[in-house]
Design a protein around this motif. Structure first.
Motif, PDB file in Angstrom:
ATOM      1  N   SER B  13       0.851  -1.195   0.000  1.00  0.00           N
ATOM      2  CA  SER B  13       0.000   0.000   0.000  1.00  0.00           C
ATOM      3  C   SER B  13       0.880   1.236   0.000  1.00  0.00           C
ATOM      4  O   SER B  13       2.041   1.195   0.386  1.00  0.00           O
ATOM      5  CB  SER B  13      -0.937  -0.004   1.210  1.00  0.00           C
ATOM      6  N   HIS B  15       2.497   4.685   1.014  1.00  0.00           N
ATOM      7  CA  HIS B  15       2.801   5.291   2.313  1.00  0.00           C
ATOM      8  C   HIS B  15       2.030   6.584   2.492  1.00  0.00           C
ATOM      9  O   HIS B  15       1.543   6.875   3.561  1.00  0.00           O
ATOM     10  CB  HIS B  15       4.296   5.599   2.420  1.00  0.00           C
ATOM     11  N   SER B 292      -7.343   8.686  -7.572  1.00  0.00           N
ATOM     12  CA  SER B 292      -6.419   8.078  -6.607  1.00  0.00           C
ATOM     13  C   SER B 292      -5.005   8.038  -7.137  1.00  0.00           C
ATOM     14  O   SER B 292      -4.076   7.764  -6.389  1.00  0.00           O
ATOM     15  CB  SER B 292      -6.820   6.644  -6.293  1.00  0.00           C
ATOM     16  N   ARG B 297       1.905   9.996  -5.270  1.00  0.00           N
ATOM     17  CA  ARG B 297       2.018   8.542  -5.242  1.00  0.00           C
ATOM     18  C   ARG B 297       2.903   8.053  -6.372  1.00  0.00           C
ATOM     19  O   ARG B 297       3.623   7.060  -6.210  1.00  0.00           O
ATOM     20  CB  ARG B 297       0.627   7.926  -5.369  1.00  0.00           C
ATOM     21  N   MET B 332      -0.407  -2.349  -6.069  1.00  0.00           N
ATOM     22  CA  MET B 332      -0.552  -1.269  -5.123  1.00  0.00           C
ATOM     23  C   MET B 332      -1.998  -1.238  -4.676  1.00  0.00           C
ATOM     24  O   MET B 332      -2.902  -1.038  -5.488  1.00  0.00           O
ATOM     25  CB  MET B 332      -0.185   0.067  -5.762  1.00  0.00           C
ATOM     26  N   GLN B 333      -2.214  -1.425  -3.382  1.00  0.00           N
ATOM     27  CA  GLN B 333      -3.577  -1.500  -2.877  1.00  0.00           C
ATOM     28  C   GLN B 333      -4.094  -0.106  -2.590  1.00  0.00           C
ATOM     29  O   GLN B 333      -3.504   0.631  -1.810  1.00  0.00           O
ATOM     30  CB  GLN B 333      -3.592  -2.335  -1.582  1.00  0.00           C
ATOM     31  N   LEU B 334      -5.203   0.224  -3.214  1.00  0.00           N
ATOM     32  CA  LEU B 334      -5.829   1.506  -2.918  1.00  0.00           C
ATOM     33  C   LEU B 334      -6.889   1.280  -1.851  1.00  0.00           C
ATOM     34  O   LEU B 334      -7.402   0.189  -1.698  1.00  0.00           O
ATOM     35  CB  LEU B 334      -6.497   2.075  -4.164  1.00  0.00           C
ATOM     36  N   SER B 335      -7.247   2.351  -1.176  1.00  0.00           N
ATOM     37  CA  SER B 335      -8.278   2.190  -0.158  1.00  0.00           C
ATOM     38  C   SER B 335      -9.632   2.036  -0.826  1.00  0.00           C
ATOM     39  O   SER B 335      -9.848   2.495  -1.935  1.00  0.00           O
ATOM     40  CB  SER B 335      -8.278   3.397   0.767  1.00  0.00           C
ATOM     41  N   HIS B 485      -9.568  -2.701  -6.543  1.00  0.00           N
ATOM     42  CA  HIS B 485      -8.902  -1.534  -5.975  1.00  0.00           C
ATOM     43  C   HIS B 485      -7.404  -1.693  -5.929  1.00  0.00           C
ATOM     44  O   HIS B 485      -6.750  -1.075  -5.098  1.00  0.00           O
ATOM     45  CB  HIS B 485      -9.441  -1.291  -4.560  1.00  0.00           C
ATOM     46  N   GLN B 486      -6.850  -2.545  -6.779  1.00  0.00           N
ATOM     47  CA  GLN B 486      -5.401  -2.675  -6.820  1.00  0.00           C
ATOM     48  C   GLN B 486      -4.894  -2.153  -8.148  1.00  0.00           C
ATOM     49  O   GLN B 486      -5.487  -2.404  -9.183  1.00  0.00           O
ATOM     50  CB  GLN B 486      -4.995  -4.146  -6.694  1.00  0.00           C
TER      51      GLN B 486
END
Lengths: 139, 674
Positions: B13, B15, B292, B297, B332-335, B485-486
């Motif tokens: 995820s 930072h 996002s 990022r 990359m995991q997004l919320s 969401h990745q």
């Protein structure tokens, strides 16, 4: 001439106030408060045009100076265009691409990528082409 | 990196680190005694770094390091501008962020003034009316004269700094690393410095001090070999060059090095182009997550997850295999965002939904037709009854009913009856058809609900009904909410640093870094090339990708003659070494009588803002008088610009009478060259 400058600084000293601690509203003491940048606008601009020149305008001015042929300056040291032909890579995956879709002009490497390209909405297609600066300018 | 079930896959995820505001340092007495210590500022387009140049141990490292951005919302006062680390998260203010830089050159001096205020305030300076410390500042290679003029004006007029020195950050870094490695001069080498907006190739040639005819002369190594021998007179620095014979080669002793600015080259591809490229790639791949995928990022992805391939094609071929992909892709995991993927339904689901809608429409149409048929039937019966009245001869009742029906004559009644009979027939036939075959008259059916408002409303409610059964499908493996969401960052890890070597990836026509290096080397003789290539130095923030050094070594191997020697070294701290180099230089060359490299207040007033005092880590200064722009308030501009030519031109620059605050040049300045 110098004396006038010194006088001005001493003048500021009296009116600067006690140094004390910095507060956000109070301007910092170590500068000249009446300082005006001479680069804002130009003579003809007046109070309205208070914009700074951007790099392109500055370079135009700089070109106008009498440089000799060998003198290095900011635009002289720009790297020349490439002599080697560009390699082609797929727009989707970045792998080396051998094929181009005639309809959308995107590059692809495999039939799966091709079917993916054909399902893309047109704004995504234009986005990929803009990334490569390959959008068509023909009106 | 969390390992999930089955094969090793990396789910990481972001930072999204927030910056904390910088502290306000106290001015320590070591910075004031015996002489005010110089302040060293590395003015970079990505980050500004500032600190002191003293020998005190606790002040020997960077004090301030912050992004060179300022944010001020519209309508807010100037004092409410947030700078650098005052902004905890850049993303909400992304559209308000302004930088003083345009590419790698400072053009907006108001923001530069704010940045200087920030630096001086945080360093604890509270002297009245002026900053008493000399300033060491970095500038772009071959900085435009106008920009240097504006910068000098800002420093000398606004802050009344006693001395200023300008240098190139790549050269300071080179200087620092040479000192670290205790390398003996001559320092000849070629510097590849890649920053945020541009990457530079800076060849550095050692210069030699020559004594002839009792005058100390500085001889340019390149000129010696070229035998055209333009020498500079050390006694009168920065006067124009005059030719001498090549006897200069006979008496030599090494001093230090100079940038060979004629052969510098700049490639306009670096960190910012890489992050915007990565952002566009990911946004095009995941159009549902547009907001996002932010630049901060992207920078995090580039700093931590990207690498440079030693051989680009070979590495790309590796990515073809699915096992390699599964292992190496960074997810990359997004919320969780809660919004349903509207565009994410598969083709089958879409067709299903369309078929269901069609069925609903058909049902509506059938019901409508039935109703109409019934109405027509009733009406027909009534009319037939009236007609019977007429046939039976009950004329009064007939006429009365005609009036009721709003008709004038029997013929009208007759035609009406005929029409109704036809309509009833058709309606009955259609009902028979629609019961049997479906889908044939679909196209026709689509037109009909358009006329009826009810049909549309019915369709909407059906649509929502369709959505609800969709939600119950979430648990099925065909749609994985976590995976939706990745962001799968696969080959992008590799492609974005590659634009430095192949700018054609982003459509730039310029040569890449190594091709430009080849071009620069080709301008030298083979001996010079050997000397330069034996000390290739990498510096700059954008050089920090893993694999960069190996890649450059490999490309050098390809372009150099067979079995020739070369050596590539990387700076110890590529991003920070420029500051440390500037600090070392300031400690070794304190401003004093020698004034090599320092511009004093007097120099500024006599020679103009664009004057540069050359030193081992600075640009080359070509003496040229430029017009000083007049501030907006003055009446008439009467500044003339002329150049200083070779031997004996007397130059006068005349300025109009301006406000005392802005006029720094005296009325008549004459500069006489020897």
């Amino acid at each position: 001439f110098n004396s006038t400058v010194e006088n001005k600084i001493i003048f500021k000293w009296h009116y600067g106030g006690p140094p004390a601690t910095e507060s956000t509203a109070k301007p910092p003491p170590f500068k000249d408060h009446t300082f005006l940048h001479s680069g804002i606008g130009g003579a003809a601009a007046g109070k309205k045009n208070r914009t700074w020149k951007n790099l392109k305008q500055l370079l135009v001015l700089e070109r106008a100076l009498p440089w000799k042929l060998d003198d290095p300056n900011y635009y002289n040291i720009d790297a020349p265009p490439s002599l080697k032909p560009a390699k082609k890579y797929s727009d989707i995956s970045g792998l080396p691409a051998n094929y181009t879709d005639p309809q959308t002009k995107l590059r692809f490497t495999s039939p799966d990528e091709f079917s993916y390209i054909r399902l893309l909405p047109s704004d995504v297609v234009t986005g990929y082409l803009t990334l490569r600066k390959a959008t068509c300018i023909v009106p | 990196m969390a390992a999930q079930d089955a094969p090793v896959c990396q789910i990481i995820s972001f930072h999204d680190s927030k910056t904390s505001p910088d502290p306000f340092f106290e001015l320590s007495p070591q910075c004031l005694n015996p002489t005010p210590a110089p302040i060293v500022i590395d003015n970079g387009s990505f980050q500004t770094r500032a600190g002191w140049a003293t020998s005190a141990a606790e002040l020997s490292s960077l004090l301030l390091q912050f992004r060179s951005v300022a944010a001020r919302s519209r309508g807010a006062a100037r004092s409410e501008t947030q700078i650098g680390n005052d902004i905890p998260n850049l993303e909400p203010l992304r559209w308000l962020l302004k930088s003083q830089f345009d590419r790698n050159v400072v053009v907006n001096f108001e923001i530069q003034e704010l940045i200087f205020d920030y630096i001086f305030t945080h360093l604890g300076i509270n002297s009245e009316g002026s900053v008493k410390h000399p300033i060491v500042l970095t500038e772009a290679p071959c900085n435009p004269l106008h920009c240097r003029q504006m910068m000098s004006e800002l420093l000398f007029e606004c802050y009344s700094v006693p001395y200023v020195s300008y240098g190139v950050d790549g050269l300071y870094s080179f200087y620092h690393n040479n000192a670290q490695r205790k390398q003996q001069p001559p320092h000849t080498g070629i510097i590849l410095s890649s920053g945020y907006h541009c990457s530079h190739i800076l060849p550095v040639i050692n210069s030699r001090q020559v004594t002839t005819n009792g005058q100390l002369l500085l001889c340019d190594f390149q000129s010696c070999v070229l035998k055209s021998c333009h020498l500079k007179c050390f006694k009168y620095p920065n006067t124009h060059q005059f030719p001498l014979k090549k006897l200069c080669c006979s008496v030599l002793c090494d001093v230090n090095f100079r940038l060979d600015a004629v052969n510098c080259k700049r490639v306009n591809v670096a960190g910012s182009q890489a992050s915007s490229y990565l952002q566009r790639l990911l946004q095009l791949k995941y159009p549902g997550h547009l907001s996002s995928i932010t630049l901060s990022r992207m920078e995090e992805l580039l700093h931590e997850h990207s690498y440079t391939a030693v051989d680009y094609h070979e590495e790309m071929e590796k990515w073809r295999s699915p096992e390699f992909y599964e292992r190496e892709v960074h997810r990359m995991q997004l919320s969780f965002s809660g919004k349903l993927p509207s565009g994410c339904v598969t083709a089958e689901e879409r067709q299903e939904r369309r078929a269901q809608q069609l069925r609903r429409l058909q049902e509506i149409n059938a019901r409508r037709r039935e109703e109409r048929l019934q109405q027509d039937q009733e009406r027909l019966d009534r009319l037939l009854a009236v007609q019977e009245l007429w046939e039976d001869g009950l004329l009064d009742q007939f006429h009365r009913s005609l009036v009721e029906l709003n008709m004038d004559s029997a013929e009208e009644l007759q035609s009406y009856i005929k029409k109704l009979q036809l309509a009833v027939e058709q309606g009955r036939q259609k009902l028979l058809h629609s019961d049997g075959v479906e889908g044939k008259t679909e196209g026709l059916e689509f037109e009909q609900p358009m006329d009826e408002g009810d049909g549309v409303a019915l369709m909407d409610s059906d649509f929502f009904e369709d959505m609800l059964p969709q939600k119950s499908n979430m648990a099925q493996p065909s749609f994985n909410m976590a995976e939706y969401h990745q962001l799968f960052v696969g080959t992008e890890r590799l492609r974005c640093p590659e634009i430095l070597f192949q700018p054609s990836l982003i459509g730039e026509e310029q040569m890449g870094l190594m091709e430009t290096l080849q071009y620069v080397l080709a301008r030298y003789t083979p001996e010079q090339q050997e000397a330069l290539v034996s000390n290739v130095f990498l510096t700059g923030g954008n050089i920090q990708y893993p694999g960069m050094k190996e890649r450059i070594e490999r490309e050098l191997l390809a372009m150099r003659p067979f079995q020739s020697h070369f050596k590539v070294t990387m700076a110890s701290r590529p991003a920070l070494d420029a500051w440390y180099g500037a600090r070392d230089w300031a400690l070794e060359h304190p401003p004093g009588e020698a004034l090599e490299g320092w511009i004093s207040r007097q120099d500024y007033e006599e020679k103009g803002g664009e004057y540069l005092s050359e030193h081992c880590a600075s640009n080359i200064f070509i003496p040229m008088k430029i017009a000083k722009p007049v501030p907006a308030r003055s009446a008439e501009p009467s500044v003339t610009a002329q150049t200083s030519t070779g031997a004996s031109a007397a130059i006068t620059t005349v300025t109009s009478s301006l406000d005392a605050s802005s006029a720094s040049l005296s009325a008549d300045v004459t500069m006489v060259t020897s």
